[in-house]
Motif scaffolding. Structure first.
Motif, short mmCIF file in Angstrom:
data_model
loop_
_atom_site.label_atom_id
_atom_site.label_comp_id
_atom_site.label_asym_id
_atom_site.label_seq_id
_atom_site.Cartn_x
_atom_site.Cartn_y
_atom_site.Cartn_z
N TYR A 151 8.37 2.04 -1.82
CA TYR A 151 7.88 2.74 -2.91
C TYR A 151 6.55 3.56 -2.37
O TYR A 151 5.94 3.25 -1.12
N ALA A 152 6.27 4.31 -2.89
CA ALA A 152 4.66 5.04 -2.65
C ALA A 152 3.48 4.16 -2.60
O ALA A 152 3.67 3.30 -3.59
N LEU A 177 -3.79 7.72 3.29
CA LEU A 177 -2.47 7.96 2.84
C LEU A 177 -1.75 9.00 3.61
O LEU A 177 -0.81 9.21 3.71
N GLY A 178 -2.50 10.04 4.25
CA GLY A 178 -1.86 11.00 5.17
C GLY A 178 -1.33 10.48 6.41
O GLY A 178 -0.40 11.09 6.91
N ILE A 194 2.79 1.24 3.69
CA ILE A 194 1.76 0.04 3.26
C ILE A 194 1.90 0.13 1.83
O ILE A 194 2.39 1.13 0.99
N ASP A 195 1.54 -1.19 1.29
CA ASP A 195 1.52 -1.31 -0.07
C ASP A 195 0.46 -0.83 -1.06
O ASP A 195 0.85 -0.19 -2.15
N ALA A 196 -0.82 -0.42 -0.56
CA ALA A 196 -1.60 -0.16 -1.48
C ALA A 196 -2.83 0.24 -0.49
O ALA A 196 -3.00 -0.29 0.78
N VAL A 197 -3.71 1.20 -1.12
CA VAL A 197 -5.05 1.42 -0.30
C VAL A 197 -6.11 1.30 -1.70
O VAL A 197 -5.71 1.75 -2.72
N ILE A 198 -7.07 0.58 -1.16
CA ILE A 198 -8.51 0.60 -2.14
C ILE A 198 -9.45 1.63 -1.94
O ILE A 198 -9.70 1.87 -0.69
#
Length: 311
Positions: free
Chosen positions: A5-6, A161-162, A168-172
């Protein structure tokens, strides 16, 4: 999990921290803001979770990871602290100092965290989002920089994100990193001996200059690292029209580290300028001279590694 997933973008609030903790407890990967750069976190006690860090980054397995902890007592469960190490921790933690110490027997860390060494690299970060996450999970978190291995470290969620969107699953998203370069790393022996393995935001003038030789003991010691993917020329006083110029002080550039010649500001902006240079249509990057003093030592360390071609 990763790549299906994104990547989720989470706010640095209670809801975002709770969601990130859920992902981490399940063995996932979350990019997290720290006061230095964004780190790619996984639970440090899970072999499969740590393996996902190496896979997402394309990181060589001989390069150990920094383990982030919530407290000195948590760190002492993982490593042997001499009085010298404890004094450094009390003085500089929470903050951008990583200590490389002998690993405790039964520390319970994934084998890949220490890359086969009998030492472990530990840090107690000061960024509120990372501290909240450590407290909420109750876990030590392995967290190298959240980038593809060898390339420019991220200082914003957009940089993460770039490079890693979908991997990866997520970024805070906690906004831009304050210091902008990675932590100072100091190896402390059980006899109290101290060696700087990587210069960084904390200036330890009484400790020897960086130890550039020998085996890899800590992150950021590879000769070629922090690459923007283009040739980099240092100490440039003359530039060509097709150079992307990173300026400093009186030397202006396409991106300027600090017009005032402030080295702390330059450190905070270094990777952001490299990211701009990487996506520009200019084929080369030229960097103005940076004084080899104070935090300029750490800046020049990163610049020299960025300018060194891969083997």
């Amino acid at each position: 999990m990763v790549g299906k997933y994104a990547t989720e973008t989470l706010r640095a609030d209670n809801g975002g921290i709770e969601r990130a903790a859920q992902i981490l407890r399940g063995g996932g990967l979350v990019a997290v803001p720290t006061e230095t750069v964004y780190g790619l976190a996984a639970r440090a006690d899970d072999d499969e979770a740590v393996a996902r860090i190496y896979a997402a980054k394309g990181r060589p397995s001989f390069n150990p990871l920094i383990v982030h902890v919530a407290s000195l007592s948590a760190a002492e469960r993982l490593a042997v602290f001499s009085e010298a190490a404890r004094a450094l921790a009390r003085q500089y933690w929470p903050g951008p100092l990583t200590l490389v110490l002998s690993r405790q027997r039964g520390a319970g860390l994934a084998a890949a965290v220490t890359a086969g060494l009998d030492t472990v690299a530990l840090r107690m970060p000061s960024h509120p989002a990372m501290r909240d996450l450590l407290e909420f999970t109750g876990l030590p978190l392995a967290a190298p920089s959240a980038n593809r291995s060898g390339f420019v470290s991220p200082t914003s969620a957009a940089h993460v994100l770039g490079a890693l969107d979908g991997r990866i699953d997520a970024v805070i998203d906690g906004g831009p990193s304050e210091a902008g370069i990675e932590s100072t790393i100091v190896a402390v022996g059980e006899d109290g001996s101290r060696r700087v393995l990587r210069p960084g935001p904390i200036l330890l003038e009484d400790i020897a200059r960086p130890d550039a030789g020998g085996r890899i003991e800590a992150p950021g010691q590879l000769a070629s690292h922090y690459s923007p993917g283009k040739p980099v020329r240092l100490d440039a006083t003359e530039v060509a029209p097709d150079d992307f110029v990173i300026g400093f002080g009186a030397m202006e550039g396409d991106c300027t580290l600090s017009e005032a010649g402030d080295l702390a500001e330059a450190a905070a902006r270094l990777y952001a300028c490299f990211h701009q240079g990487a996506i520009s249509d200019k084929p080369r990057i030229a960097v103005a001279p940076i004084p080899e003093e104070g935090i300029g030592i750490a800046i020049n360390d990163r610049l020299r590694r960025a300018a060194t071609p891969p083997d």
